[in-house]
Design a protein around this motif. Sequence first.
Motif, PDB file in Angstrom:
ATOM      1  N   MET A  82      11.397  25.601  19.566  1.00 27.14           N
ATOM      2  CA  MET A  82      12.627  24.851  19.488  1.00 27.14           C
ATOM      3  C   MET A  82      13.394  25.017  20.793  1.00 27.14           C
ATOM      4  N   TRP A  83      14.336  24.131  20.978  1.00 28.43           N
ATOM      5  CA  TRP A  83      15.126  24.107  22.204  1.00 28.43           C
ATOM      6  C   TRP A  83      16.597  23.948  21.866  1.00 28.43           C
ATOM      7  N   ILE A  84      17.433  24.736  22.516  1.00 27.37           N
ATOM      8  CA  ILE A  84      18.884  24.613  22.372  1.00 27.37           C
ATOM      9  C   ILE A  84      19.418  23.945  23.630  1.00 27.37           C
ATOM     10  N   VAL A  85      20.107  22.832  23.428  1.00 25.15           N
ATOM     11  CA  VAL A  85      20.742  22.119  24.535  1.00 25.15           C
ATOM     12  C   VAL A  85      22.245  22.244  24.348  1.00 25.15           C
ATOM     13  N   GLU A  86      22.894  22.754  25.378  1.00 21.03           N
ATOM     14  CA  GLU A  86      24.347  22.834  25.344  1.00 21.03           C
ATOM     15  C   GLU A  86      24.915  21.775  26.274  1.00 21.03           C
ATOM     16  N   LEU A  87      25.831  20.994  25.741  1.00 20.17           N
ATOM     17  CA  LEU A  87      26.505  19.963  26.527  1.00 20.17           C
ATOM     18  C   LEU A  87      27.912  20.429  26.856  1.00 20.17           C
ATOM     19  N   SER A  88      28.389  20.087  28.043  1.00 20.65           N
ATOM     20  CA  SER A  88      29.799  20.309  28.363  1.00 20.65           C
ATOM     21  C   SER A  88      30.484  18.950  28.254  1.00 20.65           C
ATOM     22  N   LEU A  89      31.682  18.953  27.685  1.00 18.69           N
ATOM     23  CA  LEU A  89      32.394  17.709  27.408  1.00 18.69           C
ATOM     24  C   LEU A  89      33.783  17.744  28.017  1.00 18.69           C
ATOM     25  N   ALA A  90      34.165  16.635  28.611  1.00 19.57           N
ATOM     26  CA  ALA A  90      35.523  16.473  29.127  1.00 19.57           C
ATOM     27  C   ALA A  90      36.188  15.355  28.329  1.00 19.57           C
ATOM     28  N   PRO A  91      37.511  15.395  28.204  1.00 19.85           N
ATOM     29  CA  PRO A  91      38.216  14.397  27.387  1.00 19.85           C
ATOM     30  C   PRO A  91      38.386  13.059  28.119  1.00 19.85           C
ATOM     31  N   THR A  92      37.301  12.303  28.241  1.00 23.71           N
ATOM     32  CA  THR A  92      37.385  11.002  28.893  1.00 23.71           C
ATOM     33  C   THR A  92      37.262   9.888  27.855  1.00 23.71           C
ATOM     34  N   ALA A  93      37.882   8.760  28.138  1.00 20.93           N
ATOM     35  CA  ALA A  93      37.811   7.612  27.225  1.00 20.93           C
ATOM     36  C   ALA A  93      36.369   7.120  27.093  1.00 20.93           C
ATOM     37  N   GLU A  94      35.620   7.134  28.189  1.00 24.73           N
ATOM     38  CA  GLU A  94      34.226   6.679  28.153  1.00 24.73           C
ATOM     39  C   GLU A  94      33.388   7.531  27.206  1.00 24.73           C
ATOM     40  N   ARG A  95      33.617   8.831  27.240  1.00 29.46           N
ATOM     41  CA  ARG A  95      32.860   9.734  26.358  1.00 29.46           C
ATOM     42  C   ARG A  95      33.144   9.412  24.899  1.00 29.46           C
ATOM     43  N   LEU A  96      34.405   9.221  24.582  1.00 24.81           N
ATOM     44  CA  LEU A  96      34.770   8.944  23.199  1.00 24.81           C
ATOM     45  C   LEU A  96      34.200   7.606  22.735  1.00 24.81           C
ATOM     46  N   GLN A  97      34.119   6.630  23.632  1.00 26.76           N
ATOM     47  CA  GLN A  97      33.548   5.330  23.281  1.00 26.76           C
ATOM     48  C   GLN A  97      32.052   5.422  23.025  1.00 26.76           C
ATOM     49  N   ALA A  98      31.357   6.314  23.716  1.00 32.07           N
ATOM     50  CA  ALA A  98      29.905   6.450  23.564  1.00 32.07           C
ATOM     51  C   ALA A  98      29.512   7.382  22.423  1.00 32.07           C
ATOM     52  N   ARG A  99      30.466   8.084  21.842  1.00 32.56           N
ATOM     53  CA  ARG A  99      30.147   9.101  20.853  1.00 32.56           C
ATOM     54  C   ARG A  99      29.469   8.538  19.601  1.00 32.56           C
ATOM     55  N   SER A 100      29.865   7.381  19.108  1.00 37.37           N
ATOM     56  CA  SER A 100      29.256   6.856  17.880  1.00 37.37           C
ATOM     57  C   SER A 100      27.784   6.518  18.103  1.00 37.37           C
ATOM     58  N   ALA A 101      27.424   5.959  19.259  1.00 36.08           N
ATOM     59  CA  ALA A 101      26.010   5.676  19.556  1.00 36.08           C
ATOM     60  C   ALA A 101      25.226   6.982  19.661  1.00 36.08           C
ATOM     61  N   HIS A 102      25.826   7.986  20.243  1.00 34.26           N
ATOM     62  CA  HIS A 102      25.213   9.312  20.351  1.00 34.26           C
ATOM     63  C   HIS A 102      24.945   9.883  18.962  1.00 34.26           C
ATOM     64  N   ARG A 103      25.912   9.793  18.087  1.00 41.55           N
ATOM     65  CA  ARG A 103      25.753  10.336  16.737  1.00 41.55           C
ATOM     66  C   ARG A 103      24.714   9.556  15.927  1.00 41.55           C
ATOM     67  N   ARG A 104      24.634   8.245  16.121  1.00 48.54           N
ATOM     68  CA  ARG A 104      23.590   7.458  15.438  1.00 48.54           C
ATOM     69  C   ARG A 104      22.204   7.896  15.890  1.00 48.54           C
ATOM     70  N   LEU A 105      22.040   8.124  17.197  1.00 51.49           N
ATOM     71  CA  LEU A 105      20.752   8.597  17.717  1.00 51.49           C
ATOM     72  C   LEU A 105      20.415   9.955  17.122  1.00 51.49           C
ATOM     73  N   LEU A 106      21.367  10.873  17.119  1.00 56.93           N
ATOM     74  CA  LEU A 106      21.122  12.203  16.558  1.00 56.93           C
ATOM     75  C   LEU A 106      20.760  12.123  15.076  1.00 56.93           C
ATOM     76  N   ALA A 107      21.434  11.253  14.336  1.00 57.37           N
ATOM     77  CA  ALA A 107      21.141  11.106  12.907  1.00 57.37           C
ATOM     78  C   ALA A 107      19.709  10.613  12.697  1.00 57.37           C
ATOM     79  N   SER A 108      19.263   9.662  13.515  1.00 56.90           N
ATOM     80  CA  SER A 108      17.886   9.167  13.356  1.00 56.90           C
ATOM     81  C   SER A 108      16.875  10.240  13.744  1.00 56.90           C
ATOM     82  N   LEU A 109      17.168  11.020  14.769  1.00 61.05           N
ATOM     83  CA  LEU A 109      16.275  12.113  15.159  1.00 61.05           C
ATOM     84  C   LEU A 109      16.272  13.220  14.114  1.00 61.05           C
TER      85      LEU A 109
END
Length: 89
Positions: free
Chosen positions: A1-28
């Motif tokens: 297994m692999w642990i990936v740690e992401l660093s996040l900054a409070p940007t509007a672009e990040r928040l807009q992309a979050r739902s697509a990210h979560r959909r991908l994670l849910a399918s995986l």
Amino acid sequence: MWIVELSLAPTAERLQARSAHRRLLASLCERGVVRMAGPLADDSGAVVVFDVPGRDDVERLLKRDPYLATPGVAVASVREWRPFTPVTS
């Protein structure tokens, strides 16, 4: 297994992309490729646990994630993990 740690900054672009990210994670997750994932309590980062054979597999999956192409999201670390499984008799 692999642990990936992401660093996040409070940007509007990040928040807009979050739902697509979560959909991908849910399918995986449904396929057993992601074992668990979620943000750190202070929202400064997130952790994703991948169940794949090698780092190349992790890198391919990360390239598919629209979250990582947005400002404010970066891979902080990718580490192989060998979780302990207790032996029961």
